[in-house]
Design an enzyme around this catalytic site. Structure first.
Site, PDB file in Angstrom:
ATOM      1  N   ASN A  47      46.686 -45.753  26.126  1.00 38.04           N
ATOM      2  CA  ASN A  47      45.831 -45.598  24.948  1.00 38.04           C
ATOM      3  C   ASN A  47      44.661 -44.668  25.317  1.00 38.04           C
ATOM      4  OD1 ASN A  47      43.578 -46.065  23.189  1.00 38.04           O
ATOM      5  ND2 ASN A  47      44.620 -47.865  22.380  1.00 38.04           N
TER       6      ASN A  47
ATOM      7  N   HIS B 162      39.493 -43.938  24.214  1.00 37.64           N
ATOM      8  CA  HIS B 162      38.144 -43.847  24.780  1.00 37.64           C
ATOM      9  C   HIS B 162      37.846 -42.522  25.479  1.00 37.64           C
ATOM     10  CE1 HIS B 162      37.317 -47.598  23.076  1.00 37.64           C
ATOM     11  NE2 HIS B 162      38.310 -48.187  23.715  1.00 37.64           N
TER      12      HIS B 162
ATOM     13  N   HIS C 110      44.453 -45.060  18.226  1.00 39.58           N
ATOM     14  CA  HIS C 110      44.058 -45.851  17.055  1.00 39.58           C
ATOM     15  C   HIS C 110      43.156 -44.988  16.170  1.00 39.58           C
ATOM     16  CE1 HIS C 110      42.129 -49.933  15.618  1.00 39.58           C
ATOM     17  NE2 HIS C 110      42.584 -49.204  14.610  1.00 39.58           N
TER      18      HIS C 110
ATOM     19  N   ARG D 197      40.833 -45.142  13.540  1.00 41.40           N
ATOM     20  CA  ARG D 197      40.082 -46.180  12.823  1.00 41.40           C
ATOM     21  C   ARG D 197      39.525 -45.620  11.533  1.00 41.40           C
ATOM     22  NH1 ARG D 197      38.723 -50.768  16.429  1.00 41.40           N
ATOM     23  NH2 ARG D 197      37.604 -51.553  14.625  1.00 41.40           N
TER      24      ARG D 197
ATOM     25  N   ARG E  41      35.622 -43.562  14.697  1.00 37.38           N
ATOM     26  CA  ARG E  41      34.624 -43.615  15.775  1.00 37.38           C
ATOM     27  C   ARG E  41      35.127 -42.971  17.063  1.00 37.38           C
ATOM     28  NH1 ARG E  41      34.563 -50.067  16.959  1.00 37.38           N
ATOM     29  NH2 ARG E  41      34.257 -50.101  14.719  1.00 37.38           N
TER      30      ARG E  41
ATOM     31  N   GLU F 100      48.161 -46.652  16.155  1.00 36.69           N
ATOM     32  CA  GLU F 100      47.614 -47.946  15.729  1.00 36.69           C
ATOM     33  C   GLU F 100      46.854 -47.723  14.440  1.00 36.69           C
ATOM     34  OE1 GLU F 100      45.192 -49.538  18.816  1.00 36.69           O
ATOM     35  OE2 GLU F 100      46.866 -49.756  20.189  1.00 36.69           O
TER      36      GLU F 100
ATOM     37  N   THR G  26      35.878 -53.832  19.125  1.00 38.25           N
ATOM     38  CA  THR G  26      37.276 -53.502  19.396  1.00 38.25           C
ATOM     39  C   THR G  26      38.116 -54.448  18.555  1.00 38.25           C
ATOM     40  OG1 THR G  26      38.951 -53.284  21.141  1.00 38.25           O
ATOM     41  CG2 THR G  26      37.341 -55.044  21.410  1.00 38.25           C
ATOM     42  N   THR G  27      39.434 -54.312  18.617  1.00 39.80           N
ATOM     43  CA  THR G  27      40.288 -55.152  17.770  1.00 39.80           C
ATOM     44  C   THR G  27      40.196 -56.606  18.221  1.00 39.80           C
ATOM     45  OG1 THR G  27      41.737 -53.239  17.701  1.00 39.80           O
ATOM     46  CG2 THR G  27      42.589 -55.270  16.757  1.00 39.80           C
TER      47      THR G  27
ATOM     48  N   GLU H 262      53.462 -56.824  18.987  1.00 38.86           N
ATOM     49  CA  GLU H 262      52.648 -56.655  20.193  1.00 38.86           C
ATOM     50  C   GLU H 262      51.761 -57.877  20.311  1.00 38.86           C
ATOM     51  OE1 GLU H 262      51.036 -52.798  21.083  1.00 38.86           O
ATOM     52  OE2 GLU H 262      49.307 -53.684  22.094  1.00 38.86           O
TER      53      GLU H 262
ATOM     54  N   HIS I 293      45.802 -55.367  25.390  1.00 35.91           N
ATOM     55  CA  HIS I 293      44.369 -55.600  25.155  1.00 35.91           C
ATOM     56  C   HIS I 293      43.719 -56.249  26.360  1.00 35.91           C
ATOM     57  CE1 HIS I 293      40.560 -56.112  23.126  1.00 35.91           C
ATOM     58  NE2 HIS I 293      41.027 -55.283  22.216  1.00 35.91           N
ATOM     59  N   GLY I 294      42.778 -55.515  26.946  1.00 39.60           N
ATOM     60  CA  GLY I 294      41.996 -56.056  28.046  1.00 39.60           C
ATOM     61  C   GLY I 294      42.721 -56.099  29.384  1.00 39.60           C
TER      62      GLY I 294
ATOM     63  N   GLY J   4      44.357 -49.205  27.586  1.00 42.29           N
ATOM     64  CA  GLY J   4      43.465 -48.082  27.364  1.00 42.29           C
ATOM     65  C   GLY J   4      42.151 -48.162  28.099  1.00 42.29           C
ATOM     66  N   HIS J   5      41.270 -49.053  27.658  1.00 44.71           N
ATOM     67  CA  HIS J   5      39.877 -49.047  28.096  1.00 44.71           C
ATOM     68  C   HIS J   5      39.737 -49.053  29.617  1.00 44.71           C
ATOM     69  CE1 HIS J   5      35.898 -50.817  28.954  1.00 44.71           C
ATOM     70  NE2 HIS J   5      35.526 -50.023  27.960  1.00 44.71           N
TER      71      HIS J   5
HETATM   72  N1  PXP Z   1      47.029 -52.735  21.829  1.00 41.80           N
HETATM   73  C1  PXP Z   1      46.365 -52.751  20.658  1.00 41.80           C
HETATM   74  C2  PXP Z   1      47.120 -53.093  19.425  1.00 41.80           C
HETATM   75  C3  PXP Z   1      44.990 -52.409  20.593  1.00 41.80           C
HETATM   76  O1  PXP Z   1      44.345 -52.438  19.416  1.00 41.80           O
HETATM   77  C4  PXP Z   1      44.338 -52.044  21.778  1.00 41.80           C
HETATM   78  C5  PXP Z   1      42.886 -51.645  21.735  1.00 41.80           C
HETATM   79  O2  PXP Z   1      42.746 -50.514  20.963  1.00 41.80           O
HETATM   80  C6  PXP Z   1      45.080 -52.012  22.967  1.00 41.80           C
HETATM   81  C7  PXP Z   1      46.410 -52.387  22.967  1.00 41.80           C
HETATM   82  C8  PXP Z   1      44.475 -51.576  24.263  1.00 41.80           C
HETATM   83  O3  PXP Z   1      43.446 -52.413  24.653  1.00 41.80           O
HETATM   84  P1  PXP Z   1      42.511 -51.982  25.859  1.00 41.80           P
HETATM   85  O4  PXP Z   1      41.817 -50.728  25.443  1.00 41.80           O
HETATM   86  O5  PXP Z   1      41.610 -53.147  26.036  1.00 41.80           O
HETATM   87  O6  PXP Z   1      43.418 -51.742  27.047  1.00 41.80           O
END
Ligand code: PXP
Length: 249
Positions: A9, A12, A45, A47, A51, A72, A102-103, A153, A192-193, A214-215
């Site tokens: 992702n 960022h 994503h 948005r 942003r 996304e 964030t989501t 997911e 996520h995370g 991503g992050h």
């Molecule tokens: N999957 C989805 C559906 C998300 O919305 C996000 C955050 O945009 C991620 C994965 C990736 O999360 P992270 O940036 O915390 O790795």
């Protein structure tokens, strides 16, 4: 065991670019590097408030990247029109609140069945592989199946926010949901995370087909470079997958 893909992702990279305006760092250049470093797909994503990723980024990613693009998007008419125009390989429907950082939390596919049906049908009709970002919860998996979404997911945020023994129940929910979703005929992804420190137990879930990260990767790129950060993540995922294979009869 299902091969485990890594979707990188790049949101960022755009966050950093947008902090100063202009074009640097370029998320499309980052996507190209990610491909070189072993990513299997690119996730972005778009948005509502733009942003980070912009409409132009989505156009360029569609045109310039060879890897499958996973868009996304919130379930809105604006995003649906954009997806139908650019036809990414996949669209992951996420809940979106303007004020969130964030989501936060998964989509309530069970509670919003009627509202989501039109989005799943139109995206699928355009040959876009629809995924729903949901909590590891049987009701949500059932709803995804009844909506006709081929992919879910699983939101790994709860798991990622906990440590040690406290995270075991969250991990068990992910394991159970991956098994249940697969038994229902869904392809199961997660994200996520996730970091190199916590990805192992998730990557070891044999039914999972894809992780979207991503992050952490973009943050880690500050220290070791994007390609190296992706390689380390890929290695951590592969090591976890191999260790699962070796403990299985
Ligand atoms: N999957 C989805 C559906 C998300 O919305 C996000 C955050 O945009 C991620 C994965 C990736 O999360 P992270 O940036 O915390 O790795």
């Amino acid at each position: 065991m299902t091969p485990l893909r890594l979707g990188v992702n790049i949101d960022h990279v755009a966050t950093i670019r947008n902090a100063r305006g202009g074009g640097h760092p370029d998320p499309v250049a980052a996507a190209k590097l990610a491909a070189h470093a072993g990513a299997d797909g690119i996730t972005a994503h778009l948005r509502e408030d733009r942003r980070h990723i912009t409409d132009t980024d989505i156009i360029r990613l569609s045109e310039e990247i060879d890897l499958p693009l996973n868009l996304e998007m919130a379930a809105t008419d604006e995003m649906l029109a954009i997806a139908l125009k650019h036809r990414p390989h996949a669209a992951c429907i996420v809940p979106e609140k303007r004020e969130e950082r964030t989501t936060e939390g998964g989509l309530d596919a069970a509670g919003q069945h009627n509202r989501l049906k039109r989005f799943v049908d139109q995206l699928s009709g355009a040959q876009i592989r629809v995924s729903l970002f949901v909590e590891a919860d049987e009701r949500q998996l059932e709803a995804a199946r009844s909506l006709g979404a081929p992919v879910v997911e699983l939101h790994t945020g709860d798991y990622a926010n906990l440590e040690g023994a406290a995270r075991e129940p969250a991990l068990q929910s992910l394991i159970d949901a991956a098994r249940m979703g697969t038994a229902m005929g869904l392809e199961v992804h997660a994200g996520h995370g996730l970091t190199t420190a916590n990805v192992g137990p998730v990557a070891a879930i044999p039914e999972l087909a894809e992780l979207n990260i991503g992050h952490y990767l973009i943050g880690e790129a500050v220290f070791v470079g994007l390609e190296e950060a992706i390689r380390r993540m890929r290695n951590a995922m592969d090591d976890a997958r191999l260790s699962t294979q070796s403990v299985r009869p």
